[in-house]
Design a protein around this motif. Structure first.
Motif, short mmCIF file in Angstrom:
data_model
loop_
_atom_site.label_atom_id
_atom_site.label_comp_id
_atom_site.label_asym_id
_atom_site.label_seq_id
_atom_site.Cartn_x
_atom_site.Cartn_y
_atom_site.Cartn_z
N GLY A 97 39.68 85.35 70.66
CA GLY A 97 39.44 85.21 72.10
C GLY A 97 39.42 83.78 72.59
N LEU A 98 40.07 82.88 71.86
CA LEU A 98 40.03 81.46 72.22
C LEU A 98 41.30 81.01 72.94
CD1 LEU A 98 38.43 80.05 68.94
CD2 LEU A 98 37.31 80.61 71.10
N THR A 99 42.00 81.94 73.55
CA THR A 99 43.19 81.61 74.34
C THR A 99 42.84 80.59 75.42
OG1 THR A 99 44.05 83.84 74.00
CG2 THR A 99 44.98 82.58 75.83
N GLY A 100 43.61 79.51 75.46
CA GLY A 100 43.39 78.49 76.49
C GLY A 100 42.19 77.61 76.26
N GLN A 101 41.55 77.72 75.10
CA GLN A 101 40.35 76.93 74.81
C GLN A 101 40.71 75.71 73.98
OE1 GLN A 101 36.99 77.86 75.79
NE2 GLN A 101 38.24 79.16 77.11
N THR A 102 39.90 74.66 74.11
CA THR A 102 39.98 73.51 73.21
C THR A 102 39.02 73.77 72.05
OG1 THR A 102 40.57 71.95 74.94
CG2 THR A 102 39.60 71.03 72.95
N VAL A 103 39.50 73.53 70.84
CA VAL A 103 38.75 73.87 69.64
C VAL A 103 38.47 72.62 68.82
CG1 VAL A 103 38.89 75.10 67.43
CG2 VAL A 103 39.67 76.22 69.53
N HIS A 104 37.25 72.51 68.30
CA HIS A 104 36.91 71.56 67.24
C HIS A 104 36.72 72.39 65.98
CE1 HIS A 104 35.32 68.05 69.95
NE2 HIS A 104 36.58 68.36 70.17
N ALA A 105 37.43 72.02 64.90
CA ALA A 105 37.44 72.88 63.72
C ALA A 105 37.18 72.09 62.45
CB ALA A 105 38.79 73.60 63.60
N VAL A 106 36.59 72.77 61.48
CA VAL A 106 36.53 72.29 60.10
C VAL A 106 37.18 73.37 59.24
CG1 VAL A 106 35.03 71.81 58.13
CG2 VAL A 106 34.52 70.80 60.35
N SER A 107 38.12 72.94 58.40
CA SER A 107 38.75 73.85 57.45
C SER A 107 38.59 73.28 56.05
CB SER A 107 40.24 74.05 57.80
OG SER A 107 40.98 72.88 57.50
N GLY A 108 39.26 73.86 55.08
CA GLY A 108 39.05 73.42 53.71
C GLY A 108 40.32 73.36 52.89
N LEU A 109 40.19 72.78 51.71
CA LEU A 109 41.22 72.77 50.68
C LEU A 109 40.57 73.16 49.36
CD1 LEU A 109 43.15 69.46 51.47
CD2 LEU A 109 44.14 71.76 51.51
N PRO A 110 41.33 73.75 48.44
CA PRO A 110 40.76 74.00 47.11
C PRO A 110 40.23 72.70 46.49
CG PRO A 110 42.86 75.13 47.36
CD PRO A 110 42.71 74.27 48.57
N ILE A 148 43.65 72.66 69.00
CA ILE A 148 42.70 72.01 68.10
C ILE A 148 42.72 70.51 68.36
CG2 ILE A 148 42.08 71.55 65.70
CD1 ILE A 148 43.20 74.23 64.94
N ALA A 149 41.66 70.02 68.98
CA ALA A 149 41.57 68.60 69.35
C ALA A 149 40.92 67.76 68.27
CB ALA A 149 40.78 68.46 70.66
N PHE A 150 40.03 68.36 67.48
CA PHE A 150 39.36 67.67 66.37
C PHE A 150 39.42 68.57 65.16
CE2 PHE A 150 35.56 67.28 63.72
CZ PHE A 150 35.60 65.94 63.37
N HIS A 151 39.75 68.00 64.00
CA HIS A 151 39.88 68.81 62.79
C HIS A 151 39.46 67.98 61.58
CE1 HIS A 151 42.65 70.80 59.60
NE2 HIS A 151 41.47 71.39 59.63
N GLU A 152 38.45 68.46 60.86
CA GLU A 152 38.01 67.83 59.63
C GLU A 152 38.25 68.79 58.47
OE1 GLU A 152 37.83 65.40 57.56
OE2 GLU A 152 36.56 64.31 58.99
N VAL A 153 38.43 68.25 57.27
CA VAL A 153 38.73 69.05 56.09
C VAL A 153 37.71 68.74 55.00
CG1 VAL A 153 40.47 69.59 54.33
CG2 VAL A 153 41.18 68.97 56.66
N ILE A 154 37.16 69.79 54.38
CA ILE A 154 36.19 69.63 53.30
C ILE A 154 36.59 70.55 52.13
CG2 ILE A 154 34.32 68.99 54.87
CD1 ILE A 154 33.15 71.78 54.57
N PRO A 155 36.05 70.34 50.93
CA PRO A 155 36.36 71.25 49.82
C PRO A 155 35.84 72.66 50.11
CG PRO A 155 35.36 69.21 49.04
CD PRO A 155 35.17 69.24 50.52
N GLU A 156 36.61 73.66 49.75
CA GLU A 156 36.28 75.03 50.15
C GLU A 156 34.97 75.52 49.57
OE1 GLU A 156 39.87 77.04 49.15
OE2 GLU A 156 40.85 76.48 51.03
#
Length: 340
Positions: A97-110, A148-156
């Motif tokens: 439901g984030l259509t048209g929204q600005t998102v700040h996200a954190v995702s991961g890598l192995p 996605i305006a901000f995106h950080e990556v951390i270990p999963e």
């Protein structure tokens, strides 16, 4: 994905795995979709008001179909920063439901993709993942993209540790001192990889942390190979195999065939590999206070891994532990200036 018009950013924990993409939102909602997409348009027309089940997105000049398609394999080295990944992530954000929204996200890598064996960050790889999800993805419909305006990556698996030690309550957020002060191992059984992270005194012990290239997609491949051999088939759709694993029955030429034994055999093979690697990484875990299992594979293999350690536990809704931890990391650990 920079053309969304919303002003107030929505914080999102984004576990964009090889098998499933999971999202955790501040209102407590947890959303999961299969990481299932392929290059090209769907070539499907929905008739008589049927519910649309395939969605199309364009990124960097390439169109991807996401949803009820025969998905292209995701278990290749560059998937975390591929157009295929961006299309799946955009679809997950749309479903949230984030259509048209600005998102700040954190995702991961192995873990082994994030860290070198020395413990140093793989900066170039992390940057590729971080920058990829900021690229524009346009829905080929009337809907607006989530940007996605901000995106950080951390270990999963470390994300699951954050979920374990950061406790949200009605009266606020606390860092559980008892959980932080003791050594804890996280075993994250995912689609392509199984990650191990041992955290002691808020430090990662790299000698007992790492990744094994083995997970639930290995079960899927074993089942695919077994069905093809048993019924002398050259090809088999990815969706059909997924349904067979879920229902323990494969439907071919209008008839149901029991494949429960084949699925159990595939699981046993994967469990043997996971158990051997777990013993290599953690031994008997005698110096650990807790061994915490997370990831979607923890659910699928629950009976097989039930007695590996006397002090083991399974996280609440284990498939979403990483996504919840990523959201907590974004909201309570990231520097305010980073997410500005």
């Amino acid at each position: 994905m920079t053309d969304a018009p919303s002003i107030n950013p929505v914080p999102v924990g984004l576990d964009d795995g090889y098998a499933f993409t999971k999202i955790a939102l501040p209102d407590g909602r947890l959303i999961a979709i299969p990481s299932r997409a392929r290059v090209g348009q769907s070539d499907v027309t929905w008739i008589n008001g049927a519910e649309q089940r395939i969605f199309e997105y364009e990124t960097e000049g390439t169109v991807y179909s996401v949803g009820a398609v025969d998905g292209a394999p995701t278990h290749f080295e560059g998937y975390p920063w591929s157009g295929l990944n961006r299309a799946v992530v955009q679809h997950a954000l749309q479903q949230a439901g984030l259509t048209g929204q600005t998102v700040h996200a954190v995702s991961g890598l192995p873990v082994s993709t994030f860290y070198r064996k020395s413990g140093q960050h793989r900066q170039e790889t992390i940057a590729k993942k971080r920058d990829s999800l900021k690229l524009a993805v346009r829905p080929l419909s009337d809907g607006l993209p989530a940007g996605i305006a901000f995106h950080e990556v951390i270990p999963e698996a470390l994300a699951a540790w954050y979920d374990y030690v950061i406790v949200e309550q009605d009266d606020g957020v606390t860092l559980d001192a008892d959980r932080v002060s003791v050594p804890v191992a996280i075993i994250d059984i995912g689609g392509r990889t199984t990650d191990y992270v041992v955290v002691k005194d808020q430090g990662i012990l790299h000698t007992s942390s790492g990744s094994l290239q083995c997970g639930m997609l290995n079960v899927k491949q074993c089942v695919t190979d077994g069905i093809q051999e048993r019924f002398d088939l050259e090809t088999l759709s990815e969706q059909l195999v997924s349904q067979a694993i879920e229902n323990k029955v494969v439907r071919l030429q209008g008839k149901d065939h029991d494949v429960a034994a084949l699925i159990e055999s595939a699981k046993r093979e994967v469990v043997e590999r996971l158990h051997a690697e777990t013993r290599r990484q953690l031994g008997l875990g005698v110096e650990l206070d807790r061994v915490l299992f997370v990831g979607g594979g923890t659910i699928a293999l629950a009976e097989n891994i039930a007695n590996w350690f006397p002090h083991q536990a399974v996280a609440e809704h284990p498939a979403f532990a990483n996504a919840r931890g990523m959201l907590k990391y974004l909201r309570y650990v990231c520097e305010a200036s980073d997410a500005a």
